[in-house]
Design an enzyme around this catalytic site. Structure first.
Site, PDB file in Angstrom:
ATOM      1  N   GLU A  73     -25.736  32.409 -18.072  1.00  0.00           N
ATOM      2  CA  GLU A  73     -25.228  31.198 -18.711  1.00  0.00           C
ATOM      3  C   GLU A  73     -23.773  30.926 -18.325  1.00  0.00           C
ATOM      4  O   GLU A  73     -23.009  31.857 -18.080  1.00  0.00           O
ATOM      5  CB  GLU A  73     -25.320  31.342 -20.243  1.00  0.00           C
ATOM      6  N   CYS A 101     -16.465  28.329 -18.177  1.00  0.00           N
ATOM      7  CA  CYS A 101     -16.501  29.761 -18.456  1.00  0.00           C
ATOM      8  C   CYS A 101     -17.708  30.331 -17.718  1.00  0.00           C
ATOM      9  O   CYS A 101     -18.843  29.960 -18.014  1.00  0.00           O
ATOM     10  CB  CYS A 101     -16.632  29.927 -19.967  1.00  0.00           C
ATOM     11  N   CYS A 147     -24.372  43.245 -19.458  1.00  0.00           N
ATOM     12  CA  CYS A 147     -23.113  43.994 -19.299  1.00  0.00           C
ATOM     13  C   CYS A 147     -23.342  45.434 -19.740  1.00  0.00           C
ATOM     14  O   CYS A 147     -24.038  45.686 -20.721  1.00  0.00           O
ATOM     15  CB  CYS A 147     -22.008  43.365 -20.141  1.00  0.00           C
ATOM     16  N   CYS A 194     -19.659  46.678 -25.892  1.00  0.00           N
ATOM     17  CA  CYS A 194     -18.736  46.448 -27.002  1.00  0.00           C
ATOM     18  C   CYS A 194     -19.585  46.030 -28.200  1.00  0.00           C
ATOM     19  O   CYS A 194     -20.520  45.231 -28.061  1.00  0.00           O
ATOM     20  CB  CYS A 194     -17.735  45.345 -26.655  1.00  0.00           C
ATOM     21  N   CYS A 244     -20.258  42.157 -29.262  1.00  0.00           N
ATOM     22  CA  CYS A 244     -20.586  41.182 -28.212  1.00  0.00           C
ATOM     23  C   CYS A 244     -22.083  41.166 -27.931  1.00  0.00           C
ATOM     24  O   CYS A 244     -22.687  42.201 -27.641  1.00  0.00           O
ATOM     25  CB  CYS A 244     -19.816  41.549 -26.949  1.00  0.00           C
ATOM     26  N   GLY A 273     -20.942  39.505 -18.777  1.00  0.00           N
ATOM     27  CA  GLY A 273     -20.588  40.547 -17.817  1.00  0.00           C
ATOM     28  C   GLY A 273     -19.130  40.927 -17.776  1.00  0.00           C
ATOM     29  O   GLY A 273     -18.264  40.221 -18.290  1.00  0.00           O
ATOM     30  N   SER A 294      -8.898  42.100 -22.842  1.00  0.00           N
ATOM     31  CA  SER A 294      -9.505  42.105 -24.181  1.00  0.00           C
ATOM     32  C   SER A 294      -9.083  43.379 -24.901  1.00  0.00           C
ATOM     33  O   SER A 294      -9.669  44.438 -24.701  1.00  0.00           O
ATOM     34  CB  SER A 294     -11.030  42.042 -24.065  1.00  0.00           C
ATOM     35  N   ASN A 353      -8.294  43.822 -28.568  1.00  0.00           N
ATOM     36  CA  ASN A 353      -9.174  43.894 -29.741  1.00  0.00           C
ATOM     37  C   ASN A 353      -8.886  44.988 -30.770  1.00  0.00           C
ATOM     38  O   ASN A 353      -9.528  45.031 -31.818  1.00  0.00           O
ATOM     39  CB  ASN A 353     -10.655  43.976 -29.329  1.00  0.00           C
ATOM     40  N   CYS A 385     -17.551  32.481 -27.271  1.00  0.00           N
ATOM     41  CA  CYS A 385     -17.296  33.845 -26.788  1.00  0.00           C
ATOM     42  C   CYS A 385     -18.216  34.842 -27.468  1.00  0.00           C
ATOM     43  O   CYS A 385     -18.338  34.837 -28.687  1.00  0.00           O
ATOM     44  CB  CYS A 385     -15.877  34.293 -27.146  1.00  0.00           C
TER      45      CYS A 385
HETATM   46  N1  SAH Z   1     -16.206  41.371 -20.070  1.00  0.00           N
HETATM   47  C1  SAH Z   1     -15.030  40.589 -20.127  1.00  0.00           C
HETATM   48  C2  SAH Z   1     -15.270  39.102 -20.100  1.00  0.00           C
HETATM   49  C3  SAH Z   1     -16.390  38.566 -20.942  1.00  0.00           C
HETATM   50  S1  SAH Z   1     -16.172  38.686 -22.699  1.00  0.00           S
HETATM   51  C4  SAH Z   1     -14.179  40.989 -21.319  1.00  0.00           C
HETATM   52  O1  SAH Z   1     -14.656  41.736 -22.180  1.00  0.00           O
HETATM   53  O2  SAH Z   1     -13.021  40.571 -21.372  1.00  0.00           O
HETATM   54  C5  SAH Z   1     -14.976  37.402 -22.991  1.00  0.00           C
HETATM   55  C6  SAH Z   1     -14.215  37.528 -24.304  1.00  0.00           C
HETATM   56  O3  SAH Z   1     -15.086  37.332 -25.421  1.00  0.00           O
HETATM   57  C7  SAH Z   1     -13.564  38.892 -24.514  1.00  0.00           C
HETATM   58  O4  SAH Z   1     -12.206  38.748 -24.860  1.00  0.00           O
HETATM   59  C8  SAH Z   1     -14.330  39.459 -25.699  1.00  0.00           C
HETATM   60  O5  SAH Z   1     -13.514  40.346 -26.444  1.00  0.00           O
HETATM   61  C9  SAH Z   1     -14.715  38.206 -26.458  1.00  0.00           C
HETATM   62  N2  SAH Z   1     -15.846  38.364 -27.368  1.00  0.00           N
HETATM   63  C10 SAH Z   1     -16.945  39.115 -27.188  1.00  0.00           C
HETATM   64  N3  SAH Z   1     -17.792  38.998 -28.242  1.00  0.00           N
HETATM   65  C11 SAH Z   1     -17.214  38.125 -29.106  1.00  0.00           C
HETATM   66  C12 SAH Z   1     -17.603  37.553 -30.369  1.00  0.00           C
HETATM   67  N4  SAH Z   1     -18.778  37.858 -30.920  1.00  0.00           N
HETATM   68  N5  SAH Z   1     -16.769  36.695 -30.973  1.00  0.00           N
HETATM   69  C13 SAH Z   1     -15.603  36.351 -30.387  1.00  0.00           C
HETATM   70  N6  SAH Z   1     -15.189  36.825 -29.195  1.00  0.00           N
HETATM   71  C14 SAH Z   1     -15.982  37.713 -28.559  1.00  0.00           C
HETATM   72 FE1  SF4 Z   2     -19.172  43.363 -21.722  1.00  0.00          FE
HETATM   73 FE2  SF4 Z   2     -16.957  41.902 -22.246  1.00  0.00          FE
HETATM   74 FE3  SF4 Z   2     -19.081  41.808 -23.895  1.00  0.00          FE
HETATM   75 FE4  SF4 Z   2     -17.587  44.025 -23.775  1.00  0.00          FE
HETATM   76  S1  SF4 Z   2     -16.920  41.981 -24.484  1.00  0.00           S
HETATM   77  S2  SF4 Z   2     -19.829  43.958 -23.774  1.00  0.00           S
HETATM   78  S3  SF4 Z   2     -17.054  44.080 -21.616  1.00  0.00           S
HETATM   79  S4  SF4 Z   2     -19.034  41.124 -21.784  1.00  0.00           S
END
Ligand code: SAH
Ligand code: SF4
Length: 343
Positions: free
Chosen positions: A80, A93, A100, A104, A107, A147, A201, A203, A320
């Site tokens: 997507e 985006c 991935c 995390c 996510c 990813g 990221s 967090n 996100c």
């Molecule tokens: N893998 C990379 C890029 C994709 S995730 C990374 O982790 O940076 C892109 C962003 O979305 C990251 O900053 C991640 O922390 C955030 N993210 C992931 N799950 C989320 C959620 N459920 N709500 C808000 N942000 C989220």
């Molecule tokens: Fe992968 Fe980024 Fe999601 Fe973490 S936040 S699982 S690194 S896509």
């Protein structure tokens, strides 16, 4: 391309000509390339495949104007991309992998597991197809889709170079942002090859908390991550960005904000606060608006530039952390027992 073509007895400048046809004029067959001789076109046809690496399988429009695209790749896998219109820009985006590996806990993409890396063409085609469909109006690209871009470094770099090279797409590095969860040695490797904006990221401000929600932290702890990030060559007059997903009662307390403030004080950076986007079956909640504002206020008292990211496209699961391209979740780890990452 120049080397390949000259080895075959063709002129060197043909490489630029081809680049222009494919990336600037959007040619999808060699026959469209009218300034090449018939013999050259036949040779190219018999040597290369020219065409899209995917098709748009579905397009969804959010009430806030955000568009989510579901792509079907040639092997049937799905990814997507999300197009986010703002006042002065249109940000796309894009995804770097199907799924991935990093798991995390907040996510949705992480719950799928890694299915495979995207090829450079599949990374680029997300931009090519969406830009085409929206009349050439995409201005910015962020690697914040499905990813972990640095877990697919070689293909990422090839795609980035094609995006930025004058002979191909010619996009400004200032308009491209790579977001990473922090594979530390790859941050350095990426910086040796390209200069783009970097979003890290973070967090969590302490290792024990970050270990719980981002298993990658067990391998590359916060101190090492920050050390590598500040050395990254972002474009001139651009600042390193840290992203911080706010999870209610997990990482959003006053203490967390102070710890984050002390951690980043004096570093030339921006923080983007992202209130958690809920997506079942993830075991977290979004903090209240007051909590988010209080968290921001504490960081501002450290002289840090903080923005609260407005979530877009939540109603179409396009925000996100909500991208899963209809893949089922393989496993939901509880926040305490996250497994190690498999790269
Ligand atoms: N893998 C990379 C890029 C994709 S995730 C990374 O982790 O940076 C892109 C962003 O979305 C990251 O900053 C991640 O922390 C955030 N993210 C992931 N799950 C989320 C959620 N459920 N709500 C808000 N942000 C989220
Ligand atoms: Fe992968 Fe980024 Fe999601 Fe973490 S936040 S699982 S690194 S896509």
């Amino acid at each position: 391309m120049e080397k390949f073509l000259t080895d075959k007895g063709l002129e060197r400048f043909r490489a630029r000509q081809l680049g222009k046809w494919i990336y600037r004029k959007g040619a999808r067959s060699f026959d469209e390339m009218t300034d090449l001789s018939k013999d050259t076109r036949e040779f190219l046809k018999s040597t290369f495949f020219l065409g899209d690496s995917m098709e748009i399988a579905e397009e969804q429009l959010s009430v806030d104007g955000t568009r989510k695209f579901l792509f079907r790749l040639l092997d049937g896998k799905q990814i997507e991309s999300v197009l986010i219109p703002e006042k002065d820009r249109k940000t796309l985006c894009i995804s770097s992998q199907v799924g991935c590996a990093l798991g995390c806990t907040f996510c949705l993409t992480g719950t799928i597991g890694k299915i495979r890396n995207l090829t450079p063409a599949e990374i680029l085609d997300q931009y090519m197809l969406v830009n085409d469909r929206s009349g050439g109006s995409v201005t910015n690209i962020v690697f914040m889709g499905m990813g972990e871009p640095l877990d697919n470094l070689e293909n990422l770099v090839r795609a980035l170079k094609t995006m930025m090279d004058e002979n191909f797409l010619g996009l400004s590095p200032k308009r491209i942002t790579v977001s990473t969860s922090g594979i530390v040695p790859r941050i350095k490797e990426l910086g040796e090859q390209v200069s783009v904006n970097l979003a890290v990221s973070l967090n969590a401000p302490r290792d024990e908390l970050r270990n719980e929600i981002m298993p990658i932290n067990k391998r590359y702890p916060i101190r090492e991550l920050i050390k590598a990030s500040v050395k990254f060559p972002v474009p001139p007059r651009k600042a390193l960005m840290f992203e911080y997903v706010l999870l209610s009662k997990v990482n959003d307390s006053d203490r967390d904000a102070y710890d984050l403030g002390y951690l980043l004080k004096g570093i030339n950076c921006k923080i983007n606060l992202i209130p958690f986007n809920e997506a079942s079956p993830l075991p977290y909640r979004q903090p209240t608006r007051e909590r988010v504002l209080r968290f921001q206020e504490i960081l501002v008292s450290f002289g840090i530039n903080v923005r609260i990211r407005k979530s877009k496209g939540r109603d179409i699961l396009g925000a996100c952390g909500q991208l899963a391209a209809a893949y089922p979740s393989r496993k939901i780890k509880d926040a305490k027992g996250a497994a190690g990452a498999h790269l």
